[in-house]
Structure formats: structure tokens, C-alpha cells
Design a protein around this motif. Structure first.
Motif, PDB file in Angstrom:
ATOM      1  N   LEU A 189      -4.195   7.469  -3.792  1.00  0.00           N
ATOM      2  CA  LEU A 189      -5.353   6.472  -3.078  1.00  0.00           C
ATOM      3  C   LEU A 189      -6.417   7.192  -2.798  1.00  0.00           C
ATOM      4  O   LEU A 189      -7.579   6.626  -2.714  1.00  0.00           O
ATOM      5  CB  LEU A 189      -4.598   6.014  -1.768  1.00  0.00           C
ATOM      6  CG  LEU A 189      -3.271   4.910  -1.990  1.00  0.00           C
ATOM      7  CD1 LEU A 189      -2.906   4.618  -0.674  1.00  0.00           C
ATOM      8  CD2 LEU A 189      -3.839   3.954  -2.863  1.00  0.00           C
ATOM      9  N   LEU A 241       4.988  -3.682  -5.047  1.00  0.00           N
ATOM     10  CA  LEU A 241       5.231  -2.905  -5.759  1.00  0.00           C
ATOM     11  C   LEU A 241       6.683  -2.047  -5.560  1.00  0.00           C
ATOM     12  O   LEU A 241       7.131  -1.757  -6.696  1.00  0.00           O
ATOM     13  CB  LEU A 241       4.371  -1.563  -5.615  1.00  0.00           C
ATOM     14  CG  LEU A 241       2.710  -1.527  -6.016  1.00  0.00           C
ATOM     15  CD1 LEU A 241       2.294  -0.269  -6.096  1.00  0.00           C
ATOM     16  CD2 LEU A 241       2.584  -2.393  -7.277  1.00  0.00           C
ATOM     17  N   ARG A 293      10.376   3.461  -9.225  1.00  0.00           N
ATOM     18  CA  ARG A 293       9.497   4.579  -9.765  1.00  0.00           C
ATOM     19  C   ARG A 293       9.721   4.838 -11.167  1.00  0.00           C
ATOM     20  O   ARG A 293       8.928   5.555 -12.046  1.00  0.00           O
ATOM     21  CB  ARG A 293      10.148   6.023  -9.027  1.00  0.00           C
ATOM     22  CG  ARG A 293       9.764   6.005  -7.554  1.00  0.00           C
ATOM     23  CD  ARG A 293       8.282   6.275  -7.291  1.00  0.00           C
ATOM     24  NE  ARG A 293       7.977   6.433  -6.117  1.00  0.00           N
ATOM     25  CZ  ARG A 293       6.794   6.532  -5.677  1.00  0.00           C
ATOM     26  NH1 ARG A 293       5.671   6.597  -6.368  1.00  0.00           N
ATOM     27  NH2 ARG A 293       6.416   6.481  -4.346  1.00  0.00           N
TER      28      ARG A 293
HETATM   29  C1  SR1 Z   1      -1.353   1.415  -5.330  1.00  0.00           C
HETATM   30  S1  SR1 Z   1      -0.402   2.779  -4.321  1.00  0.00           S
HETATM   31  C2  SR1 Z   1       0.914   3.015  -5.265  1.00  0.00           C
HETATM   32  C3  SR1 Z   1       2.069   4.137  -4.616  1.00  0.00           C
HETATM   33  O1  SR1 Z   1       1.443   5.247  -4.101  1.00  0.00           O
HETATM   34  C4  SR1 Z   1       1.673   5.532  -2.709  1.00  0.00           C
HETATM   35  O2  SR1 Z   1       1.936   6.801  -2.990  1.00  0.00           O
HETATM   36  C5  SR1 Z   1       3.038   4.647  -2.466  1.00  0.00           C
HETATM   37  O3  SR1 Z   1       4.180   5.164  -3.023  1.00  0.00           O
HETATM   38  C6  SR1 Z   1       2.242   3.413  -3.360  1.00  0.00           C
HETATM   39  O4  SR1 Z   1       3.458   2.693  -3.343  1.00  0.00           O
END
Ligand code: SR1
Length: 413
Positions: free
Chosen positions: A42, A178, A357
Motif C-alpha cells: 500500500l 480479499l 494467501r
Molecule cells: C490491497 S491490500 C492487500 C493486502 O495487503 C495488506 O498487507 C493486507 O494483508 C491486505 O489484505
């Protein structure tokens, strides 16, 4: 100044006259060494080093970095991360990084540079051991779960905080889809190892499994027992060989006490199942056995610490002492019953994290870095099938030795 994403070229000019930063880094800002090291999904993350020290600068981007500007994400998430860091520092002292400075409009947090710590996931892939890993994570989960709940906090304080965190709608929405939903159907951003398809197809046909996961999602969204870290995977843990720290609570929200514990254990199990691709045969069994010891220690120290806090810090509205002591009753059985429920839920959340995952958008390096996709799929299948067993029948793994036996059985498949 309006929000502007930092770069290695603009950071010194932007933060050079901020006392909390300049006094720790030292020297002339023009000579600061600045590296962008963000490898998360992010944010921007910089390490800034000067004459007298180093700090980490973390800045939110207005979109999801791993996807790009097509997925906007509000900057306000940085102030919830800041709130979470401040609360964790009080509730589990010495484990979260210290915060030196927070700039809300710029969505940036300046915090302690953890050195020589490295990301735990990388250590597990390399086969390194960390002393007290399971114990520290178990204690962290117990302290934050207990001290963030109305077992400990005064009811008005807790309820105001739940109100405050309810302003963060974007981040829980990511976890809801997610983690809990996307893995179980053909969601757009999903991807998985091609050779895993038969296992994935079977999983997605399993209606009782999907129903159970949705019940767990209901609990996750409706239950505000405590303030969660919310994303306690092995990329959110930094360690040396003897010290363990927890970082990145940007997915913090109020939720069920079992969630962080389940997520952490899932990541230890994924490290366990992926090891045959990362270790030579002579080292494999011993290292996998060590990971199982970490899992056992994590659960055991969670329970021990939670019981200790129950006896010494139960100052909230829940299970008040007077209610029991007036008639000479003990509240210990109630604590054991609660711990039993937390254990079951943690195992089920663990199974869900093991699924997402390898099936949803955000995969982890433990499996992702296995180049031989046939081998990767074989190891991922063990992980997916154990995850399914944990979701559908957590009772069978409630005893730690049964959980360990289960992991060893799937590891032999
Ligand atoms: C779009 S964010 C994807 C993942 O990254 C973060 O670390 C969280 O685990 C989230 O679900």
C-alpha cells in the motif's frame, strides 16, 4: 501544504525543519541519506539516515500501491494506523515501533528505525531461528486483545474508540473481500498457481465451507470485542535473532479477539508448509519442527498471558470481580471457557488466512518465490487442505498436540 507524495528527492526539504525528525536524524538535511524501501502492498516507506541517527517515514498513497491508481484508497487510513500504534505502545509496550511525529494532511508517520531487525518472513524463508518468537507474538496478541477490550477498558472509553475507528470504512472493506470472500469464488483479482486448480475448484464447490466462512465474516464485521492489529502476518513482524517487534497496524479495526492470533499462526503454518522448497533435506525436518514449536509457544503464551491479565487487570465492565466474589465464586472457569472459544475461532480464522494467501489477490513470498510451479502447487495444496480442515472442524485441532499432528499429516501428503 496540500498532500503530496514524498520522493527521495523531496523528503529532506519537506521534513528537514520538523524538529521531531531533524533532532533525531541530525546534521544538514541536504546530506541525509534517503532510501525508499517500501515493499508492502500500500504505502511509501523511507529510511532516512543522518549524522546522529535514522528514522522510518511511512506515507500513505491515495491508491493501492500493488494495483495502481485504478484502485483509490483514502489517505485517512494513516491516522488510524497512528491511533493503533499509540494504543499498541501502551497495551504491549516495547513491541510496536515508537512514533516520533505524525502529519495528518500528509498522511505520514515518522517512527523508530528498527535495526538490525529484518522482516520475519524473509528470515523464515532463509531458515533462520528467532528466540522467543512464538512467546512474544502470543503475548502481543493477548495483551492487545485483553487491554483493548471491556475486560480492561472503561466502557465509555472503549465505546468512544469503537466510534472513532468506525470512521475507517475503506480498510475493513479490503479485509472483508480479499480475506473472507474472494478466495471462495472466481473474483476478478484472484490468481493461483495453475497446477493448484483441481484443489481450488473442489474448495469452491464446498458449500458448507463457504457458509462457515461467511459466519466467521459476520462475526468479524459485527464483533467489536477489541482493537485488532488486523494484518498480523510475518511481513508485519520484524526480528533479530533475539528480538521481535510488530509493525504496520494499518489494517487495525475493532473485531474479535481471536483474529490476530489466528492470522499470525496461519503465517507460521504457511512458512512450515513451504519449507521443502527452501531447505536442503538435511536441515528440513529440524527447521520445520522448530516452526511447530513456535506455533505451540504462540498459543500457550497467549493463554498464559490472557489468564494472568484476567487475574490482575480485570477492571472493565465484563466479568466484574464483585459479581463473582460476593458469593465466593471463582471467575477462573469463565476465563477458561472464553479462552476455549478464542482458540476455536483463531483456528478457523487461521484456515481462512491460509486460503487467501494462495487464492486471492495478495499472496505471500513463502509460496510465491517457489519457481517450480508443480512443487509450489503441491505444497500449497497441503496448506489449502489443512486450512479447510481448520475452518470446518476447529474442534479437532483445539488441543495443540492435535494441531501439530494435523500439520505433520498434511505435510506428508
Ligand atoms: C490491497 S491490500 C492487500 C493486502 O495487503 C495488506 O498487507 C493486507 O494483508 C491486505 O489484505
Amino acid at each position: 501544504m496540500r498532500y503530496a507524495a514524498l520522493t527521495v528527492d523531496t523528503l529532506a526539504a519537506r521534513l528537514g525543519d520538523v524538529h521531531e525528525v531533524a533532532s533525531r536524524v541530525g546534521g544538514d538535511p541536504a546530506s541525509w541519506e534517503i532510501r525508499e524501501v517500501g515493499d508492502g502492498n500500500l504505502n511509501l516507506v523511507f529510511i532516512v539516515t543522518g549524522a546522529t541517527g535514522s528514522v522510518v517515514v511511512k506515507q500513505a498513497l491515495p491508491y493501492v500501491r500493488m494495483v495502481g491508481e485504478s484502485w483509490p484508497l483514502p489517505l485517512y487510513r494513516a491516522h488510524f494506523e497512528y491511533y493503533a500504534l499509540v494504543r499498541q505502545a501502551k497495551r504491549a509496550p516495547g513491541i510496536a515501533p515508537e512514533v516520533f511525529y505524525f502529519d495528518k494532511p500528509q498522511a505520514l508517520i515518522v517512527m523508530e528505525y528498527l535495526y538490525p531487525h529484518t522482516i520475519l518472513r524473509r528470515k523464515l524463508i532463509k531458515g533462520e531461528r528467532v528466540a522467543q518468537l512464538g512467546e512474544t507474538i502470543g503475548q502481543f496478541c493477548a495483551r492487545t486483545a485483553f487491554r483493548g477490550s471491556e475486560l480492561s477498558l472503561a466502557s465509555p472509553e472503549k465505546k468512544q474508540d469503537v466510534g472513532l475507528f468506525s470512521g475507517n470504512v475503506a480498510i475493513p472493506a479490503i479485509t472483508e473481500s480479499l480475506v473472507f470472500t474472494d478466495p471462495y469464488y472466481g473474483a476478478e483479482m484472484n490468481h493461483h498457481t495453475p497446477e493448484l486448480s483441481p484443489v481450488v475448484d473442489e474448495l469452491r464447490r464446498n458449500a458448507p465451507l463457504k457458509a462457515k466462512v461467511q459466519r466467521l465474516l459476520m462475526k468479524f464485521t459485527a464483533n467489536t470485542e477489541t482493537m485488532l492489529h488486523g494484518d498480523l502476518h510475518s511481513g508485519s513482524i520484524m526480528a533479530t535473532d533475539t528480538d521481535v517487534r510488530v509493525i504496520d497496524p494499518e489494517f487495525s479495526q475493532y473485531g474479535p479477539m481471536a483474529f490476530d492470533l489466528g492470522m499470525a499462526v496461519a503465517n507460521f503454518l504457511m512458512a512450515y508448509f513451504s519449507q521443502p522448497a527452501h531447505r536442503q533435506e538435511d536441515d528440513l525436518a529440524a527447521y520445520q519442527a522448530w516452526i511447530l514449536e513456535v506455533i505451540e509457544a504462540c498459543f500457550t503464551s497467549f493463554d498464559a498471558e490472557f489468564r494472568h491479565l484476567w487475574q490482575t487487570e480485570r477492571t472493565g465492565i465484563l466479568f466484574p470481580r464483585a459479581l463473582f466474589e460476593e458469593q465466593g465464586n471463582s471467575a477462573d472457569d469463565a476465563c477458561d471457557a472464553l479462552l476455549g472459544e478464542i482458540r476455536l475461532d483463531a483456528l478457523a480464522y487461521c484456515g481462512i488466512e491460509m486460503h487467501r494467501r494462495v487464492l486471492s489477490l495478495a499472496h505471500n513470498a513463502d509460496f510465491e518465490e517457489i519457481e517450480d510451479t508443480a512443487l509450489r502447487a503441491r505444497l500449497e495444496a497441503r496448506n489449502v487442505l489443512m486450512g479447510q480442515a481448520l475452518i470446518l472442524n476447529p474442534e479437532a485441532a483445539c488441543d495443540i498436540s492435535a494441531l501439530i499432528d494435523l500439520a505433520q499429516a498434511y505435510n506428508r501428503q
